[in-house]
Enzyme design. Structure first.
Site, PDB file in Angstrom:
ATOM      1  N   GLU A   1       0.402  -1.206   5.665  1.00 27.87           N
ATOM      2  CA  GLU A   1       1.481  -0.651   6.496  1.00 27.87           C
ATOM      3  C   GLU A   1       1.245   0.823   6.797  1.00 27.87           C
ATOM      4  O   GLU A   1       1.524   1.299   7.898  1.00 27.87           O
ATOM      5  CB  GLU A   1       2.833  -0.829   5.792  1.00 27.87           C
ATOM      6  CG  GLU A   1       4.047  -0.491   6.663  1.00 27.87           C
ATOM      7  CD  GLU A   1       4.485   0.965   6.622  1.00 27.87           C
ATOM      8  OE1 GLU A   1       5.352   1.342   7.435  1.00 27.87           O
ATOM      9  OE2 GLU A   1       3.983   1.750   5.789  1.00 27.87           O
TER      10      GLU A   1
ATOM     11  N   ASP B   1       0.819  -1.214   0.000  1.00 30.11           N
ATOM     12  CA  ASP B   1       0.000   0.000   0.000  1.00 30.11           C
ATOM     13  C   ASP B   1       0.852   1.263   0.000  1.00 30.11           C
ATOM     14  O   ASP B   1       2.030   1.253   0.355  1.00 30.11           O
ATOM     15  CB  ASP B   1      -0.964   0.010   1.191  1.00 30.11           C
ATOM     16  CG  ASP B   1      -0.249   0.023   2.535  1.00 30.11           C
ATOM     17  OD1 ASP B   1       0.803  -0.638   2.665  1.00 30.11           O
ATOM     18  OD2 ASP B   1      -0.735   0.707   3.459  1.00 30.11           O
TER      19      ASP B   1
END
Length: 519
Positions: free
Chosen positions: A206, A141
């Site tokens: 994350e 991400d």
């Protein structure tokens, strides 16, 4: 006069003692300055031979690896919040990985599984089951980005300008992610079968703390009773011309992370009309409390955490007087701390930082509000705990009417080993020095947090580093506008992970090469 003479003698004695002490300190400090080269380490030691596969990237491969990397950047795998992410992009990314790295997904040595729908866990089986495995981490991400903020190229275009690929995720963290998988793809194609098994973990959230991705990967590994030799994740980088006064580039390997806390302050009063105000309002009380927090920063702790090692490892690459000061932090740490605290970016190494990030109150222009609330974000220095920080906030605010509430937080991460017996640190260091001989390698501290913090029960040694080259101003691109990586640097990432996986294949580190042999 007799008393007067006695006084003079006493002063003279004190002066002599002080002078001798100063001379002694100066001598010790000078000797240390001249002899402190903490970087020699295992450079001269005899390392075990590993597989003779090598990577020379030809034009066709170069074209292909850059095309794959650009495609990864074009998939907008954005995490907006803990609850909201671009799930269709995450699914597209899954399909893309299978297409880009067919050997990784079809090899009999590799076991792949999806975790929490969008995260990936790979196990690459080693030939020797007695060698403790390690783990490489990266995340899929990215943080949001919009072109209107002033990007030179659209943030999900992977457009090439002057040898740089622009796009959100080029640094954080698709460079590492694609570098790791591309390296594994090449190794498998060349018939490499590792002696030491390893895991690759790719989290999908994350940027919003990794509670679904990394945490579930950890849960899976714990259920299987896995223990890891070390974990390598993103974090620090190669700084080139960023540290003023330092000769040559420095590769900083993160051996810990600061802790974090978000604290909510609130004041609740009886509401009233602005025509008959009380002497103090909820806004005034809270504003005063916030001001006290800003005026009374957390204590200076420079030299009591991993930042000390950073300066000592880099000392020999500075000119005088900095070399003298940095080689002797036992003497000069308080002085250096006062210098570093003057700038926001270096103050972060000196103490727990306090940032007031939200302040809300008021509903109507003629009503005195009952509620005022503020949020404070703190990044906790390695020498402090979350508890100590909360106690300090309470005493600094010093007002019963201000309610304190911990929204979330955690202690600073344990400090990983970095001595000559530290397998992970020494392998990473060797891999860096083999590729970039002019670089000075030093331990560092991450002021932000990574997915790797969730892995602390699986290993004692977590390292945060990727050989991404940062020049002055580049750090602002991270989560900012114009995030980019040079084509050459992306290729270096692939070579780095290729070499690292190979270098991990030794049974154990060599014995330190003692200086006696040289005489």
């Amino acid at each position: 006069t007799h008393g007067h003479l006695a006084h003079t003698d006493a002063y003279r004695s004190i002066a002599i003692v002080l002078l001798v002490t100063a001379l002694l300190l100066f001598t010790v400090a000078s000797i240390r300055t001249l002899s402190l080269d903490v970087n020699v380490g295992l450079k001269l030691a005899r390392w075990e031979k590993t597989s003779n596969v090598s990577l020379v990237i030809d034009d066709h491969q170069r074209e292909q690896l850059l095309a794959h990397f650009k495609e990864a950047i074009r998939i907008p795998t954005v995490s907006f919040s803990g609850e909201e992410s671009n799930t269709s992009a995450l699914l597209e990314f899954d399909r893309f990985l299978r297409k880009a790295f067919p050997t990784v997904f079809s090899s009999s040595l590799v076991r792949h599984e999806l975790v929490a729908n969008y995260s990936h866990l790979f196990w690459v089986q080693g030939l020797q089951s007695d060698l403790v495995p390690y783990m490489l981490l990266a995340h899929i991400d990215v943080v949001p980005a919009s072109e209107s903020d002033g990007w030179e190229a659209p943030p999900f275009s992977a457009k090439e300008i002057d040898g740089f690929i622009y796009g959100r995720g080029t640094i954080d963290d698709k460079g590492s992610l694609m570098g790791i998988l591309q390296a594994l793809e090449y190794l498998l194609i060349k018939g490499f079968a590792p002696r030491r098994g390893f895991y690759i973990g790719l989290g999908h959230d994350e940027e919003v703390s990794g509670y679904k991705g990394a945490m579930n990967i950890v849960r899976v590994l714990k259920q299987r009773g896995v223990q890891l030799s070390f974990v390598l994740d993103e974090g620090l980088a190669v700084l080139d011309g960023v540290i003023s006064g330092l000769e040559g580039p420095a590769a900083l390997i993160g051996i810990s992370e600061k802790g974090s806390a978000t604290v909510k302050l609130s004041v609740f009063m009886v509401p009233g009309h602005s025509s008959m105000p009380p002497r103090e309002t909820s806004i005034g009380i809270l504003a005063a409390a916030v001001k006290r927090l800003e005026d009374n920063p957390m204590p200076r702790l420079f030299g009591h955490g991993p930042e000390r090692g950073t300066f000592e490892h880099l000392a020999h690459k500075f000119g005088l007087p900095m070399k003298f000061i940095m080689s002797n932090l036992w003497l000069f740490a308080p002085l250096l701390g006062r210098v570093l605290e003057r700038k926001p970016d270096t103050n972060a190494f000196v103490r727990t930082t306090t940032a007031v990030t939200m302040f809300n109150s008021g509903v109507k222009v003629n009503i005195i509000p009952s509620l005022a609330e503020a949020y404070v974000n703190l990044r906790i220095h390695s020498a402090q705990s979350l508890r100590e920080v909360l106690d300090l906030i309470r005493s600094t605010v010093g007002d019963q009417r201000v309610k304190l509430e911990l929204v979330d937080g955690f202690d600073p991460l344990p400090v990983s080993s970095m001595d000559e017996t530290s397998f992970g640190y020494q392998i990473i260091k060797k891999t860096v020095l083999d590729m970039f001989p002019t670089v000075t390698v030093a331990p560092g501290i991450c002021i932000g947090n990574t997915d790797s913090r969730h892995f602390k029960d699986l290993t004692n040694d977590i390292y945060r580093f990727a050989p991404i080259w940062f020049k002055p101003g580049d750090a602002q691109r991270f989560h900012g506008i114009n995030e980019r990586i040079s084509k050459k640097n992306y290729e270096e990432l692939v070579v780095f992970y290729f070499s690292l996986i190979k270098n991990c294949d030794i049974q154990k580190l060599p014995k330190p090469h003692s200086s006696i042999h040289e005489l």
